[in-house]
Design a protein around this motif. Structure first.
Motif, PDB file in Angstrom:
ATOM      1  N   ARG A  66      -1.990  49.517  11.526  1.00 33.67           N
ATOM      2  CA  ARG A  66      -2.468  50.347  10.290  1.00 33.67           C
ATOM      3  C   ARG A  66      -3.468  49.638   9.507  1.00 33.67           C
ATOM      4  O   ARG A  66      -4.661  50.162   9.183  1.00 33.67           O
ATOM      5  CB  ARG A  66      -1.323  51.115   9.345  1.00 33.67           C
ATOM      6  CG  ARG A  66      -0.565  51.939  10.188  1.00 33.67           C
ATOM      7  CD  ARG A  66       0.225  52.694   9.111  1.00 33.67           C
ATOM      8  NE  ARG A  66       1.061  51.770   8.384  1.00 33.67           N
ATOM      9  CZ  ARG A  66       2.302  51.479   8.475  1.00 33.67           C
ATOM     10  NH1 ARG A  66       2.743  51.718   9.836  1.00 33.67           N
ATOM     11  NH2 ARG A  66       3.094  50.694   7.795  1.00 33.67           N
ATOM     12  N   CYS A  67      -3.082  48.373   9.039  1.00 37.71           N
ATOM     13  CA  CYS A  67      -4.067  47.601   8.252  1.00 37.71           C
ATOM     14  C   CYS A  67      -5.601  47.425   9.004  1.00 37.71           C
ATOM     15  O   CYS A  67      -6.304  47.502   8.459  1.00 37.71           O
ATOM     16  CB  CYS A  67      -3.562  46.298   7.840  1.00 37.71           C
ATOM     17  SG  CYS A  67      -4.569  45.252   7.068  1.00 37.71           S
ATOM     18  N   ASP A  69      -6.507  49.125  11.173  1.00 41.99           N
ATOM     19  CA  ASP A  69      -7.280  50.344  11.460  1.00 41.99           C
ATOM     20  C   ASP A  69      -8.165  50.675  10.471  1.00 41.99           C
ATOM     21  O   ASP A  69      -9.110  51.121  10.332  1.00 41.99           O
ATOM     22  CB  ASP A  69      -6.342  51.419  11.891  1.00 41.99           C
ATOM     23  CG  ASP A  69      -6.078  51.674  13.400  1.00 41.99           C
ATOM     24  OD1 ASP A  69      -6.486  50.751  14.335  1.00 41.99           O
ATOM     25  OD2 ASP A  69      -5.067  52.061  13.709  1.00 41.99           O
ATOM     26  N   ARG A  70      -7.371  50.732   9.211  1.00 38.70           N
ATOM     27  CA  ARG A  70      -7.990  50.812   8.065  1.00 38.70           C
ATOM     28  C   ARG A  70      -9.215  50.099   7.635  1.00 38.70           C
ATOM     29  O   ARG A  70     -10.219  50.376   7.103  1.00 38.70           O
ATOM     30  CB  ARG A  70      -7.019  50.966   6.755  1.00 38.70           C
ATOM     31  CG  ARG A  70      -6.071  52.120   6.858  1.00 38.70           C
ATOM     32  CD  ARG A  70      -5.217  52.339   5.603  1.00 38.70           C
ATOM     33  NE  ARG A  70      -4.440  53.379   5.864  1.00 38.70           N
ATOM     34  CZ  ARG A  70      -3.165  53.648   5.433  1.00 38.70           C
ATOM     35  NH1 ARG A  70      -2.655  52.632   5.188  1.00 38.70           N
ATOM     36  NH2 ARG A  70      -2.495  54.796   5.716  1.00 38.70           N
ATOM     37  N   GLU A  73     -12.149  50.990   9.672  1.00 43.19           N
ATOM     38  CA  GLU A  73     -12.645  52.299   9.145  1.00 43.19           C
ATOM     39  C   GLU A  73     -13.431  52.245   7.965  1.00 43.19           C
ATOM     40  O   GLU A  73     -14.508  52.575   7.646  1.00 43.19           O
ATOM     41  CB  GLU A  73     -11.414  53.146   8.827  1.00 43.19           C
ATOM     42  CG  GLU A  73     -11.974  54.602   8.327  1.00 43.19           C
ATOM     43  CD  GLU A  73     -10.895  55.590   8.239  1.00 43.19           C
ATOM     44  OE1 GLU A  73     -11.092  56.786   7.617  1.00 43.19           O
ATOM     45  OE2 GLU A  73      -9.674  55.138   8.574  1.00 43.19           O
TER      46      GLU A  73
END
Length: 87
Positions: A66-67, A69-70, A73
């Motif tokens: 998640r880290c 990916d964020r 992004e």
């Protein structure tokens, strides 16, 4: 003929501007990619890995995913904003 030799210059040792710029772009892209990965490693590791060991737990693995990916992004949003604004 090396990457810096001009095709029309034969044995001349003067680098062509085009070849030099191409080489420079490759080096800059590589440096940017290395810096990007190092930043992700540092930030996501610090945030997600509470007890370093020989393997990642499921929650650590999910957090890292998640880290990253964020971060990717956010970097994309910033890049689009910078390159779409008129200067």
């Amino acid at each position: 003929m090396d990457a810096f030799s001009s095709p029309s210059s034969g044995s001349s040792s003067q680098p062509s501007t085009e070849a030099f710029m191409g080489q420079l772009k490759v080096q800059l892209a590589q440096a940017h990619a290395e810096e990007f990965l190092e930043t992700i490693r540092g930030k996501c590791f610090d945030k997600c890995i509470t007890k370093p060991g020989t393997s990642l737990s499921g929650s650590e693995s999910s957090c890292i995913s998640r880290c990253v990916d964020r971060y990717i992004e956010a970097t994309g949003i910033i890049s689009r904003a910078l390159f779409s604004s008129p200067f």
